[in-house]
Scaffold this motif. Structure first.
Motif, PDB file in Angstrom:
ATOM      1  N   HIS A   5       0.838  -1.201   0.000  1.00 24.21           N
ATOM      2  CA  HIS A   5       0.000   0.000   0.000  1.00 24.21           C
ATOM      3  C   HIS A   5       0.873   1.250   0.000  1.00 24.21           C
ATOM      4  CE1 HIS A   5      -3.599  -2.334   0.620  1.00 24.21           C
ATOM      5  NE2 HIS A   5      -3.030  -2.933   1.651  1.00 24.21           N
ATOM      6  N   ARG A   6       0.526   2.189  -0.841  1.00 19.64           N
ATOM      7  CA  ARG A   6       1.275   3.452  -0.911  1.00 19.64           C
ATOM      8  C   ARG A   6       0.640   4.539  -0.063  1.00 19.64           C
ATOM      9  NH1 ARG A   6       4.017   4.990  -6.232  1.00 19.64           N
ATOM     10  NH2 ARG A   6       3.737   6.889  -5.082  1.00 19.64           N
ATOM     11  N   HIS A   7      -0.646   4.405   0.210  1.00 15.26           N
ATOM     12  CA  HIS A   7      -1.391   5.391   0.987  1.00 15.26           C
ATOM     13  C   HIS A   7      -2.147   4.671   2.096  1.00 15.26           C
ATOM     14  CE1 HIS A   7      -0.638   8.194  -2.303  1.00 15.26           C
ATOM     15  NE2 HIS A   7      -0.997   7.200  -3.114  1.00 15.26           N
ATOM     16  N   LEU A   8      -2.147   5.284   3.267  1.00 15.63           N
ATOM     17  CA  LEU A   8      -2.862   4.704   4.398  1.00 15.63           C
ATOM     18  C   LEU A   8      -3.739   5.773   5.040  1.00 15.63           C
ATOM     19  CD1 LEU A   8       0.085   2.735   6.045  1.00 15.63           C
ATOM     20  CD2 LEU A   8      -1.708   1.807   4.594  1.00 15.63           C
ATOM     21  N   ARG A   9      -4.839   5.352   5.627  1.00 15.46           N
ATOM     22  CA  ARG A   9      -5.762   6.262   6.303  1.00 15.46           C
ATOM     23  C   ARG A   9      -5.757   5.937   7.789  1.00 15.46           C
ATOM     24  NH1 ARG A   9     -11.659   5.612   4.423  1.00 15.46           N
ATOM     25  NH2 ARG A   9     -11.285   3.635   5.435  1.00 15.46           N
ATOM     26  N   ILE A  10      -5.519   6.954   8.598  1.00 18.31           N
ATOM     27  CA  ILE A  10      -5.491   6.798  10.048  1.00 18.31           C
ATOM     28  C   ILE A  10      -6.718   7.504  10.618  1.00 18.31           C
ATOM     29  CG2 ILE A  10      -4.207   7.262  12.159  1.00 18.31           C
ATOM     30  CD1 ILE A  10      -1.722   7.605  10.254  1.00 18.31           C
ATOM     31  N   ILE A  11      -7.532   6.763  11.334  1.00 18.61           N
ATOM     32  CA  ILE A  11      -8.723   7.339  11.967  1.00 18.61           C
ATOM     33  C   ILE A  11      -8.394   7.521  13.449  1.00 18.61           C
ATOM     34  CG2 ILE A  11     -11.169   7.044  12.454  1.00 18.61           C
ATOM     35  CD1 ILE A  11     -11.201   5.085  10.020  1.00 18.61           C
ATOM     36  N   HIS A  12      -8.219   8.763  13.856  1.00 11.07           N
ATOM     37  CA  HIS A  12      -7.888   9.055  15.247  1.00 11.07           C
ATOM     38  C   HIS A  12      -9.011   9.800  15.952  1.00 11.07           C
ATOM     39  CE1 HIS A  12      -6.949  12.831  13.311  1.00 11.07           C
ATOM     40  NE2 HIS A  12      -5.961  12.242  12.639  1.00 11.07           N
ATOM     41  N   GLY A  13      -9.997  10.247  15.206  1.00 15.89           N
ATOM     42  CA  GLY A  13     -11.121  10.973  15.783  1.00 15.89           C
ATOM     43  C   GLY A  13     -10.793  12.438  16.029  1.00 15.89           C
ATOM     44  N   LYS A  14     -11.817  13.184  16.358  1.00 17.52           N
ATOM     45  CA  LYS A  14     -11.654  14.625  16.572  1.00 17.52           C
ATOM     46  C   LYS A  14     -11.433  14.925  18.047  1.00 17.52           C
ATOM     47  CE  LYS A  14     -14.418  15.683  12.542  1.00 17.52           C
ATOM     48  NZ  LYS A  14     -15.623  16.274  12.025  1.00 17.52           N
ATOM     49  N   GLY A  15     -12.391  14.648  18.870  1.00 23.39           N
ATOM     50  CA  GLY A  15     -12.276  14.868  20.313  1.00 23.39           C
ATOM     51  C   GLY A  15     -11.610  16.186  20.670  1.00 23.39           C
ATOM     52  N   LYS A  16     -10.725  16.132  21.639  1.00 24.71           N
ATOM     53  CA  LYS A  16      -9.972  17.314  22.068  1.00 24.71           C
ATOM     54  C   LYS A  16      -8.713  17.515  21.233  1.00 24.71           C
ATOM     55  CE  LYS A  16     -11.618  17.064  26.796  1.00 24.71           C
ATOM     56  NZ  LYS A  16     -11.245  16.909  28.203  1.00 24.71           N
ATOM     57  N   GLY A  17      -8.406  16.550  20.380  1.00 23.08           N
ATOM     58  CA  GLY A  17      -7.265  16.668  19.482  1.00 23.08           C
ATOM     59  C   GLY A  17      -5.953  16.143  20.040  1.00 23.08           C
ATOM     60  N   LEU A  18      -5.968  15.596  21.256  1.00 21.74           N
ATOM     61  CA  LEU A  18      -4.736  15.093  21.868  1.00 21.74           C
ATOM     62  C   LEU A  18      -4.156  13.907  21.111  1.00 21.74           C
ATOM     63  CD1 LEU A  18      -4.865  15.058  25.770  1.00 21.74           C
ATOM     64  CD2 LEU A  18      -2.989  15.734  24.292  1.00 21.74           C
ATOM     65  N   LEU A  19      -4.997  12.927  20.805  1.00 22.83           N
ATOM     66  CA  LEU A  19      -4.523  11.748  20.082  1.00 22.83           C
ATOM     67  C   LEU A  19      -4.033  12.148  18.694  1.00 22.83           C
ATOM     68  CD1 LEU A  19      -4.058   8.727  20.038  1.00 22.83           C
ATOM     69  CD2 LEU A  19      -6.425   8.422  19.333  1.00 22.83           C
ATOM     70  N   ARG A  20      -4.771  12.998  18.033  1.00 18.42           N
ATOM     71  CA  ARG A  20      -4.374  13.486  16.705  1.00 18.42           C
ATOM     72  C   ARG A  20      -2.998  14.148  16.766  1.00 18.42           C
ATOM     73  NH1 ARG A  20      -4.952  18.493  13.792  1.00 18.42           N
ATOM     74  NH2 ARG A  20      -5.311  18.101  11.594  1.00 18.42           N
ATOM     75  N   GLN A  21      -2.802  14.992  17.744  1.00 21.21           N
ATOM     76  CA  GLN A  21      -1.532  15.701  17.903  1.00 21.21           C
ATOM     77  C   GLN A  21      -0.371  14.724  18.123  1.00 21.21           C
ATOM     78  OE1 GLN A  21      -1.344  18.030  21.489  1.00 21.21           O
ATOM     79  NE2 GLN A  21       0.235  19.376  20.662  1.00 21.21           N
ATOM     80  N   GLN A  22      -0.568  13.746  18.980  1.00 17.51           N
ATOM     81  CA  GLN A  22       0.488  12.777  19.263  1.00 17.51           C
ATOM     82  C   GLN A  22       0.763  11.863  18.063  1.00 17.51           C
ATOM     83  OE1 GLN A  22       2.516  12.670  22.018  1.00 17.51           O
ATOM     84  NE2 GLN A  22       1.506  14.628  22.397  1.00 17.51           N
ATOM     85  N   VAL A  23      -0.291  11.498  17.347  1.00 13.52           N
ATOM     86  CA  VAL A  23      -0.122  10.684  16.141  1.00 13.52           C
ATOM     87  C   VAL A  23       0.698  11.459  15.115  1.00 13.52           C
ATOM     88  CG1 VAL A  23      -1.367   9.769  14.122  1.00 13.52           C
ATOM     89  CG2 VAL A  23      -2.129   9.193  16.425  1.00 13.52           C
ATOM     90  N   HIS A  24       0.384  12.730  14.920  1.00 10.90           N
ATOM     91  CA  HIS A  24       1.125  13.549  13.967  1.00 10.90           C
ATOM     92  C   HIS A  24       2.578  13.712  14.387  1.00 10.90           C
ATOM     93  CE1 HIS A  24      -2.238  15.583  11.512  1.00 10.90           C
ATOM     94  NE2 HIS A  24      -2.576  14.363  11.857  1.00 10.90           N
ATOM     95  N   GLN A  25       2.803  13.898  15.684  1.00  6.49           N
ATOM     96  CA  GLN A  25       4.164  14.031  16.187  1.00  6.49           C
ATOM     97  C   GLN A  25       4.958  12.753  15.908  1.00  6.49           C
ATOM     98  OE1 GLN A  25       4.339  14.874  20.414  1.00  6.49           O
ATOM     99  NE2 GLN A  25       6.064  16.251  20.071  1.00  6.49           N
ATOM    100  N   TYR A  26       4.329  11.607  16.138  1.00  5.23           N
ATOM    101  CA  TYR A  26       4.982  10.327  15.852  1.00  5.23           C
ATOM    102  C   TYR A  26       5.268  10.175  14.356  1.00  5.23           C
ATOM    103  CZ  TYR A  26       5.505   5.502  14.590  1.00  5.23           C
ATOM    104  OH  TYR A  26       5.966   4.354  14.010  1.00  5.23           O
TER     105      TYR A  26
END
Length: 72
Positions: free
Chosen positions: A26-47
């Motif tokens: 696969h060349r493209h992947l989709r990560i579903i982290h949800g919206k919420g307060k954005g903490l998980l999204r922020q940490q996923v992006h940092q990783y």
């Protein structure tokens, strides 16, 4: 889908999933982290920024899921 996981669990799952996706060709992947307060999204992006396998992070898109989904 990383909903409901702690940040540590999510990073562990994500790391394994990226490897599996690349091995499957696969060349493209989709990560579903949800919206919420954005903490998980922020940490996923940092990783993702530290992962040498990731060439591009797309989080400003018009695909389903909006800001709760990141494409790599």
């Amino acid at each position: 889908d990383l909903h409901g996981l702690s940040i540590q669990e999510a990073i562990k799952v994500l790391d394994k999933w990226i490897d599996q996706g690349l091995l499957a060709g696969h060349r493209h992947l989709r990560i579903i982290h949800g919206k919420g307060k954005g903490l998980l999204r922020q940490q996923v992006h940092q990783y993702l920024k530290t992962n040498e396998l990731i060439q591009k992070i797309i989080d400003n898109h018009h695909f389903p899921g909006g800001s709760g989904v990141t494409y790599i």
